[in-house]
Write a protein that holds these residues in place. Structure first.
Motif, PDB file in Angstrom:
ATOM      1  N   UNK A   1       0.840  -1.198   0.000  1.00 55.88           N
ATOM      2  CA  UNK A   1       0.000   0.000   0.000  1.00 55.88           C
ATOM      3  C   UNK A   1       0.875   1.248   0.000  1.00 55.88           C
TER       4      UNK A   1
ATOM      5  N   UNK B   1       1.988   5.203   0.794  1.00 59.00           N
ATOM      6  CA  UNK B   1       2.032   5.946   2.052  1.00 59.00           C
ATOM      7  C   UNK B   1       1.018   7.081   2.014  1.00 59.00           C
ATOM      8  N   UNK B   2       0.342   7.314   3.139  1.00 58.19           N
ATOM      9  CA  UNK B   2      -0.639   8.396   3.190  1.00 58.19           C
ATOM     10  C   UNK B   2      -0.765   8.882   4.626  1.00 58.19           C
TER      11      UNK B   2
ATOM     12  N   UNK C   1     -12.836   8.203   4.867  1.00 58.04           N
ATOM     13  CA  UNK C   1     -12.825   6.749   5.031  1.00 58.04           C
ATOM     14  C   UNK C   1     -13.729   6.392   6.204  1.00 58.04           C
ATOM     15  N   UNK C   2     -14.588   5.375   5.991  1.00 60.39           N
ATOM     16  CA  UNK C   2     -15.469   4.899   7.071  1.00 60.39           C
ATOM     17  C   UNK C   2     -15.153   3.428   7.317  1.00 60.39           C
TER      18      UNK C   2
ATOM     19  N   UNK D   1     -14.118   1.215   5.287  1.00 59.64           N
ATOM     20  CA  UNK D   1     -12.877   0.871   4.592  1.00 59.64           C
ATOM     21  C   UNK D   1     -12.952  -0.385   3.743  1.00 59.64           C
ATOM     22  N   UNK D   2     -14.119  -1.014   3.685  1.00 60.74           N
ATOM     23  CA  UNK D   2     -14.194  -2.305   3.006  1.00 60.74           C
ATOM     24  C   UNK D   2     -13.962  -2.196   1.497  1.00 60.74           C
TER      25      UNK D   2
ATOM     26  N   UNK E   1      -9.915   0.493   1.446  1.00 59.80           N
ATOM     27  CA  UNK E   1      -8.639  -0.143   1.821  1.00 59.80           C
ATOM     28  C   UNK E   1      -8.298  -1.245   0.820  1.00 59.80           C
ATOM     29  N   UNK E   2      -9.309  -1.982   0.404  1.00 53.18           N
ATOM     30  CA  UNK E   2      -9.119  -3.014  -0.618  1.00 53.18           C
ATOM     31  C   UNK E   2      -8.524  -2.401  -1.897  1.00 53.18           C
TER      32      UNK E   2
ATOM     33  N   UNK F   1      -4.947  -1.255  -1.492  1.00 58.18           N
ATOM     34  CA  UNK F   1      -4.000  -2.375  -1.551  1.00 58.18           C
ATOM     35  C   UNK F   1      -3.747  -2.808  -2.994  1.00 58.18           C
ATOM     36  N   UNK F   2      -4.774  -2.664  -3.836  1.00 57.93           N
ATOM     37  CA  UNK F   2      -4.631  -3.055  -5.240  1.00 57.93           C
ATOM     38  C   UNK F   2      -3.936  -1.977  -6.069  1.00 57.93           C
TER      39      UNK F   2
ATOM     40  N   UNK G   1     -10.737  10.140   8.693  1.00 62.32           N
ATOM     41  CA  UNK G   1     -11.511   9.079   9.355  1.00 62.32           C
ATOM     42  C   UNK G   1     -12.799   9.682   9.910  1.00 62.32           C
TER      43      UNK G   1
ATOM     44  N   UNK H   1     -17.866  -8.162   6.955  1.00 64.64           N
ATOM     45  CA  UNK H   1     -17.884  -6.952   6.130  1.00 64.64           C
ATOM     46  C   UNK H   1     -19.102  -6.089   6.453  1.00 64.64           C
TER      47      UNK H   1
ATOM     48  N   UNK I   1     -18.582  -3.853   9.272  1.00 65.50           N
ATOM     49  CA  UNK I   1     -17.666  -2.746   9.003  1.00 65.50           C
ATOM     50  C   UNK I   1     -18.327  -1.693   8.103  1.00 65.50           C
TER      51      UNK I   1
ATOM     52  N   UNK J   1     -10.270  -3.219 -11.248  1.00 64.94           N
ATOM     53  CA  UNK J   1      -9.569  -3.558 -10.001  1.00 64.94           C
ATOM     54  C   UNK J   1      -8.113  -3.966 -10.216  1.00 64.94           C
TER      55      UNK J   1
END
Lengths: 322, 226
Positions: free
Chosen positions: A1, A3-4, A23-24, A26-27, A30-31, A34-35, A45, A98, A101, A118
């Motif tokens: 991932x 940097x942020x 971001x809440x 993140x499902x 964040x996915x 990562x991609x 947040x 999920x 979340x 994706x």
């Protein structure tokens, strides 16, 4: 991932003033980070904002805070009692983890599961990189949309919750740098057209604070029917949300939305018109289903979705009016 | 789970290289972790090919350095009732990586790392979540429970004991996630049938296919017999 930075928003006002992507749960985000599909330099947040209540409104409707988790909403007694189509739709999606979340506001902004979107290994994606083309049109179409597509994008909107929200005619309450506004969910999602990267009506800095759903018609039958490759934890090939009011064997009013087939959660006014005032019978259910898919533009690999979606809707109508 | 707790201790013992402990591990409960570590020790002693060592997973210290960044905020996590000061933590560190690489709570497993398999399931404020899609800084101050926090050798959680009794695993990799899901399920509105349990456990994949035994274990703890 990548940097942020991240900061926790202490209030709605501060969240709107902050610079960064919200971001809440993140499902999705964040996915996708990562991609390497999403690379926001800064996140805000919003999970601690006081937007986690479900309240009844004076007009009989329901006001749902944007931070209400999917599981909490699906299990809320008022939702189960008065909006079963919404509870059913949420429980048909994702996994229990999920759903614990994911939030109401976040689910409205869920991104497509198109495998070409994706995977940054595919250079051609107008949604991810405007102007680069669409790898999906020349690729595998099985999960792709048949309604609302353009020659620039055929990605399916993946949400179940949003399909029910369409049939319930939800309103989305938004707060931003220019103040508050309300957008009907029917006006919220954009068709891909020539700009598939522009997905909704939100403008820079705007935050979804609540979703309101009006009181359903008295005695209405509600059904969410989802057809998919597995019985659980899988995205829809076709789904239908129906809210129908039947009197003396005739359909007095009906709201119809389809999932798994559209580039956005798909409200079908055509199907509603074909059924309103008619007998609640298989012949008219079939006619409504024909009307809903009249403008479908399938590709080679997803032609089956047209008939599957018709049958899905006809069956959902039968269930909702039984 | 208890099996891993035990083998983690064997891992420490293996580091000392006593024959007795190695024998205990092989004769008793041998995890992939202790097997690989044991292999590493043996290879060193035997002067085996360095390639074999190179193929081993990165040692914990090297992996942990990924999560350290002086630019990050100071983060305190509350895990299994204990406060852990993680110092500076980069925003991109997931809860899963913080648990495993910083706190060395390796009972929580990394499977798909995209919220699809459930191996990373933990509880946040009593709710089961995918720790791989949770940013650690976002759950600072929340009550986090991992498999290490629900039972221990000699004092297993009823669900852990039921998994052992019903053979609810084969390779064991998904097991801690399965058990964390199953424990959370006990407080959720789940119907009584096996089918209801299967739906409620849909977020946990078992590639060995131990599903019938997992359902039996869950139903036993819920007091529902087939």
């Amino acid at each position: 991932m990548h940097s942020f930075t991240i900061e926790r928003a202490p209030s709605v006002e501060k969240a709107i003033g902050a610079s960064g992507k919200f971001i809440a749960g993140g499902t999705t985000l964040v996915d996708l980070m990562k991609l390497g599909v999403e690379e926001p330099p800064a996140l805000v947040d919003i999970t601690r904002l006081p937007l986690a209540d479900v309240e009844t409104m004076p007009n009989g409707g329901l006001r749902i805070g944007a931070m209400v988790r999917n599981s909490a909403l699906a299990q809320h007694s008022l939702v189960i009692e008065r909006y079963p189509v919404l509870s059913q739709a949420i429980l048909a999606g994702a996994s229990p983890q999920l759903r614990n979340m994911a939030t109401t506001g976040g689910n409205l902004l869920q991104r497509t599961r198109c495998p070409y979107f994706r995977d940054p290994g595919y250079e051609n994606c107008n949604k991810r990189s405007p102007g680069t083309g669409c790898a999906a049109i020349d690729g595998h179409h099985r999960m792709m949309a048949v309604l609302g597509t353009s020659e620039h994008c055929i990605a399916t909107h993946p949400s179940d919750m949003c399909v029910a929200m369409m049939a319930l005619e939800a309103s989305i309450l938004i707060e931003g740098p220019k103040g508050k506004r309300t957008v009907a969910i029917g006006d919220f999602y954009k068709l891909p057209g020539t700009t598939p990267h522009l997905e909704n009506a939100l403008e820079t800095g705007e935050l979804i604070t609540h979703v309101e759903i009006p009181e359903p018609a008295r005695g209405s039958g509600q059904v969410y029917l989802k057809l998919r490759d597995r019985a659980s934890y899988e995205f829809a090939l076709a789904s239908a949300a129906v809210v129908a009011q039947v009197e003396a064997g005739r359909v007095r009013s009906v709201k119809i939305a389809l999932g798994g087939v559209g580039t956005r959660p798909w409200r079908s006014h055509e199907a509603e018109a074909a059924l309103t005032g008619k007998a609640a019978s298989p012949a008219y259910f079939k006619a409504a289903a024909e009307a809903a898919l009249k403008d479908a533009k399938p590709h080679e690999g997803n032609a089956f979705k047209v008939e599957l979606s018709r049958r899905c809707l006809a069956r959902a109508l039968k269930m909702a009016t039984a | 789970m208890a099996v891993n707790e035990t083998t983690e201790r064997h891992l420490a013992d293996l580091g000392q290289g006593t024959e007795k402990n190695v024998g205990d591990s092989i004769g008793g409960r041998l995890s992939r972790r202790s097997f690989l570590s044991g292999l590493g020790v043996t290879s060193l002693v035997a002067g085996a090919s360095p390639l074999a060592l190179a193929e081993l997973p990165a040692p914990i210290d090297a992996a942990a350095s990924l999560a350290e960044d002086s630019a990050g905020a100071t983060v305190t996590l509350l895990v299994n009732g204990k406060k852990y000061d993680l110092g500076a933590l980069e925003a991109r560190v997931t809860l899963l990586d913080a648990l495993r690489e910083r706190l060395h709570l390796t009972g929580t497993k990394k499977g798909c790392d995209h919220g699809q398999c459930g191996a990373c399931t933990v509880h946040v404020n009593g709710q089961r979540v995918n720790s791989c899609l949770t940013l650690a800084v976002m759950v600072a101050g929340d009550e986090i429970t991992t498999i290490e926090g629900i039972g221990e050798p000699g004092n297993l959680h009823a669900m852990q004991a039921a998994f052992v009794e019903h053979d609810g695993y084969q390779c064991g990799y998904c097991t801690s996630g399965q058990i964390m899901s199953a424990v959370a399920l006990l407080k959720e509105p789940v119907g009584k049938t096996d089918e209801d349990v299967r739906h409620a456990m849909a977020g946990n994949i078992c590639r060995c296919g131990a599903y019938p035994n997992i359902v039996a274990a869950v139903q036993q703890v819920r007091g529902i017999t087939a």
